[in-house]
Design an enzyme around this catalytic site. Structure first.
Site, PDB file in Angstrom:
ATOM      1  CG  HIS A   1      -0.479   2.338  -1.036  1.00  0.00           C
ATOM      2  ND1 HIS A   1      -0.650   2.026  -2.276  1.00  0.00           N
ATOM      3  CD2 HIS A   1      -0.573   1.546  -0.090  1.00  0.00           C
ATOM      4  CE1 HIS A   1      -0.722   0.381  -2.211  1.00  0.00           C
ATOM      5  NE2 HIS A   1      -0.592   0.351  -0.743  1.00  0.00           N
TER       6      HIS A   1
ATOM      7  CD  GLU B   1     -12.114   2.161   7.990  1.00  0.00           C
ATOM      8  OE1 GLU B   1     -13.059   2.539   7.245  1.00  0.00           O
ATOM      9  OE2 GLU B   1     -12.155   2.640   9.354  1.00  0.00           O
TER      10      GLU B   1
ATOM     11  CG  ASP C   1      -5.838  -4.880   3.435  1.00  0.00           C
ATOM     12  OD1 ASP C   1      -5.974  -5.916   2.653  1.00  0.00           O
ATOM     13  OD2 ASP C   1      -5.174  -3.902   2.888  1.00  0.00           O
TER      14      ASP C   1
ATOM     15  NE  ARG D   1      -2.178 -10.347  -3.719  1.00  0.00           N
ATOM     16  CZ  ARG D   1      -1.853 -10.371  -2.454  1.00  0.00           C
ATOM     17  NH1 ARG D   1      -2.570  -9.480  -1.680  1.00  0.00           N
ATOM     18  NH2 ARG D   1      -1.087 -10.794  -1.967  1.00  0.00           N
TER      19      ARG D   1
HETATM   20  O1  PAF Z   1      -1.135  -4.126   3.809  1.00  0.00           O
HETATM   21  C1  PAF Z   1      -0.038  -4.367   3.724  1.00  0.00           C
HETATM   22  O2  PAF Z   1       0.331  -3.604   2.518  1.00  0.00           O
HETATM   23  C2  PAF Z   1       0.668  -5.240   4.253  1.00  0.00           C
HETATM   24  O3  PAF Z   1      -0.036  -6.364   4.927  1.00  0.00           O
HETATM   25  C3  PAF Z   1       1.683  -4.646   5.646  1.00  0.00           C
HETATM   26  C4  PAF Z   1       0.476  -3.987   6.476  1.00  0.00           C
HETATM   27  C5  PAF Z   1       2.550  -3.417   5.068  1.00  0.00           C
HETATM   28  C6  PAF Z   1       2.338  -5.540   6.024  1.00  0.00           C
HETATM   29  O4  PAF Z   1       3.288  -6.117   5.448  1.00  0.00           O
END
Ligand code: PAF
Length: 282
Positions: free
Chosen positions: A37, A150, A152, A189
């Site tokens: 992040h 990426e 996800d 997770r």
């Molecule tokens: O990837 C995430 O953290 C979530 O799926 C998102 C994009 C913030 C949507 O809730």
């Protein structure tokens, strides 16, 4: 750095910045922030004068029996990371701020086909929940650009398609997966893993990387490679949901002229459902 919960307040601030000609970048998250992040937030700064991070654990994208209640919530740590990364605002709404009329009967955004394959097959309704909340967050924040990881990959594809289909005036940017030193993709997770499972977890990236090398060297027997990936994951102690080689542009099985591939997997290890992917560009 200020933390705001009310959508009307966020919107007023963004409007004031944009009136002055400042661009606004947005990083939506569910919190429990890590270096992945942080990389998104730092990169956001290179795209805009202002950066907003949201932390919202979206109930709509969790299915029955999934980990909505236990999803790690670490507000104090998150606030520090967001501030250290130099963001201007943290948007941390409550469920009622995002769903003021309730979740029951709520409008749902469905990006068809792409939402129902791969993870969508194992988590029915998940990508509808993601698309719906991201559209709402885009409408609340009204950013010029938004950044997603990426890791996800399918989520990113759903969000890109939703943004195009609904003509949302937001540029959607994907950034490479940030990994631990042993290759495990960073994820909130990962904290579900026991010490023993944590030592096994990097196998997922090694198995993906082996398939990546095969594709890179010209192998095109996708079914055999997928089967081998499933077998390797199972032998390593995972319970894989899928191991799939797809065309990165649409997540469909590759065609003979495909030149950008993505190899995706989701596999359970104890309580954790890990997802990861690697790409091959020819
Ligand atoms: O990837 C995430 O953290 C979530 O799926 C998102 C994009 C913030 C949507 O809730």
């Amino acid at each position: 750095m200020k933390t705001i919960a009310r959508p009307s307040e966020i919107r007023a601030r963004v409007k004031a910045w944009q009136v002055q000609g400042e661009r606004v970048a947005f990083v939506p998250t569910m919190g429990n922030l890590h270096a992945g992040h942080a990389a998104l937030v730092k990169q956001a700064r290179t795209h805009a004068e202002r950066v907003i991070v949201s932390v919202f654990v979206n109930p709509l994208q969790f299915g029955p029996g999934e980990d909505f209640a236990t999803y790690p919530r670490t507000p104090t740590d998150d606030e520090k990371i967001v501030a250290d990364c130099g963001a201007d605002l943290l948007f941390r709404p409550e469920v009622d701020d995002v769903y003021p009329a309730g979740q029951r009967g709520h409008t749902i955004i469905n990006v068809p086909e792409i939402s129902d394959i791969l993870c969508g097959q194992f988590r029915p309704g998940h990508f509808q929940g993601v698309a719906t909340v991201v559209a709402k967050l885009f409408n609340i924040v009204r950013p010029d650009v938004a950044l997603f990881g990426e890791k996800d990959f399918q989520q990113l594809a759903v969000i890109k398609r939703m943004t195009i289909d609904l003509c949302l005036p937001v540029e959607v940017i994907g950034l490479p997966t940030v990994r631990e030193s042993d290759g495990l993709a960073m994820s909130s997770r990962n904290r579900y893993l026991s010490a023993e499972q944590r030592t096994l977890a990097p196998r997922i990236f090694q198995i993906l990387s082996e398939a990546q090398q095969h594709i890179g060297k010209g192998r095109r027997d996708y079914a055999a490679l997928e089967q081998a990936g499933m077998q390797q994951l199972t032998a390593a102690g995972f319970k894989p949901d899928y191991f799939a080689i797809r065309d990165a542009s649409n997540l469909l099985p590759p065609e003979t002229d495909s030149h950008h591939f993505v190899i995706l997997t989701a596999a359970r290890l104890g309580r954790a459902r890990l997802i990861d992917n690697v790409q091959v560009r020819l």
